[in-house]
Design a protein around this motif. Structure first.
Motif, PDB file in Angstrom:
ATOM      1  N   UNK A 163      56.184   2.780  50.969  1.00 20.35           N
ATOM      2  CA  UNK A 163      55.463   3.290  52.128  1.00 20.35           C
ATOM      3  C   UNK A 163      56.457   3.362  53.280  1.00 20.35           C
ATOM      4  N   UNK A 164      56.376   4.411  54.051  1.00 22.80           N
ATOM      5  CA  UNK A 164      57.211   4.588  55.226  1.00 22.80           C
ATOM      6  C   UNK A 164      56.338   4.429  56.466  1.00 22.80           C
ATOM      7  N   UNK A 165      56.768   3.578  57.382  1.00 23.72           N
ATOM      8  CA  UNK A 165      56.005   3.393  58.620  1.00 23.72           C
ATOM      9  C   UNK A 165      55.885   4.717  59.367  1.00 23.72           C
ATOM     10  N   UNK A 166      56.930   5.494  59.367  1.00 21.26           N
ATOM     11  CA  UNK A 166      56.903   6.781  60.078  1.00 21.26           C
ATOM     12  C   UNK A 166      55.833   7.709  59.488  1.00 21.26           C
ATOM     13  N   UNK A 167      55.754   7.744  58.157  1.00 18.22           N
ATOM     14  CA  UNK A 167      54.758   8.599  57.511  1.00 18.22           C
ATOM     15  C   UNK A 167      53.343   8.109  57.809  1.00 18.22           C
ATOM     16  N   UNK A 168      53.137   6.791  57.782  1.00 18.19           N
ATOM     17  CA  UNK A 168      51.824   6.236  58.111  1.00 18.19           C
ATOM     18  C   UNK A 168      51.466   6.522  59.563  1.00 18.19           C
ATOM     19  N   UNK A 169      52.437   6.356  60.459  1.00 16.60           N
ATOM     20  CA  UNK A 169      52.192   6.604  61.881  1.00 16.60           C
ATOM     21  C   UNK A 169      51.777   8.055  62.126  1.00 16.60           C
ATOM     22  N   UNK A 170      52.459   8.992  61.481  1.00 14.16           N
ATOM     23  CA  UNK A 170      52.131  10.406  61.658  1.00 14.16           C
ATOM     24  C   UNK A 170      50.761  10.727  61.083  1.00 14.16           C
ATOM     25  N   UNK A 171      50.466  10.193  59.892  1.00 15.44           N
ATOM     26  CA  UNK A 171      49.197  10.501  59.234  1.00 15.44           C
ATOM     27  C   UNK A 171      48.007   9.882  59.944  1.00 15.44           C
ATOM     28  N   UNK A 172      48.191   8.652  60.450  1.00 15.75           N
ATOM     29  CA  UNK A 172      47.072   7.944  61.087  1.00 15.75           C
ATOM     30  C   UNK A 172      47.096   8.043  62.608  1.00 15.75           C
TER      31      UNK A 172
END
Length: 194
Positions: A163-172
């Protein structure tokens, strides 16, 4: 040899102009299944740098691959660590160069990577029932930008995904910051060094 099913070729069309590349705009909610944003390494190529590669060479590799983290291989191709763009562009190379009294240009990935022995991982069995909010909270509590997922298979531990924090941040549409209040001074120092 008898054929029970015949396959047919799909219809092709010619391009009259260049197509646009897709833009990932995945929106997610904290209650969504964690697996929805897992980068499954069974279906995604791993970008790997060698531990003796230079820092500029590795940044170039990351830019060409469109990633901000690469795994690091050792002399015999074994997995020995990972390195992020932040590791290469942050304070770590400067501190390492000054402590070893070497020019920045002579540093290798091995000098700034996070070795496998320092990784914090989660098992795929836990991820299967987790929600994205659980993953985000884990990353927040442990100050992680990447959460690596392992799987036990045939008596071996395999790297399964991340999991990438950046990807989670963008998605959520949120920010995952490290929880500095729950850390000792030594842990805080490590977070600030990243």
């Amino acid at each position: 040899m008898p054929q029970t099913h015949r396959f047919k070729p799909l219809p092709l069309s010619s391009m009259t102009h260049a197509p646009e590349l897709p833009k990932v705009q995945r929106l997610a909610q904290p209650h969504d299944a964690a697996l929805s944003l897992l980068t499954d390494l069974h279906h995604s190529a791993c970008v790997v740098a060698h531990q003796q590669d230079g820092l500029d060479q590795t940044m170039h590799l990351m830019m060409r691959a469109g990633v901000r983290m690469v795994f690091v291989s050792g002399v015999h191709g074994e997995l020995v660590g990972m390195v992020t763009a932040e590791d290469i562009q942050g304070e770590r190379p400067v501190l390492r160069a000054s402590s070893q009294l070497v020019p920045h240009s002579e540093l290798t990935v091995a000098d700034v990577m996070v070795p496998v022995t320092q990784w914090d991982t989660v098992d795929l069995a836990s991820v299967r029932t987790a929600r994205l909010g659980d993953v985000a909270e884990t990353m927040h509590e442990h100050g992680l930008r990447y959460l690596l997922v392992t799987q036990h298979k045939q008596g071996k531990t395999m790297l399964r995904g991340m999991f990438s924090a950046r990807r989670l941040e963008m998605a959520m549409n949120t920010t995952i910051e490290p929880d500095l209040h729950s850390r000792s001074f030594a842990e805080l120092e490590m977070v600030l060094a990243h």
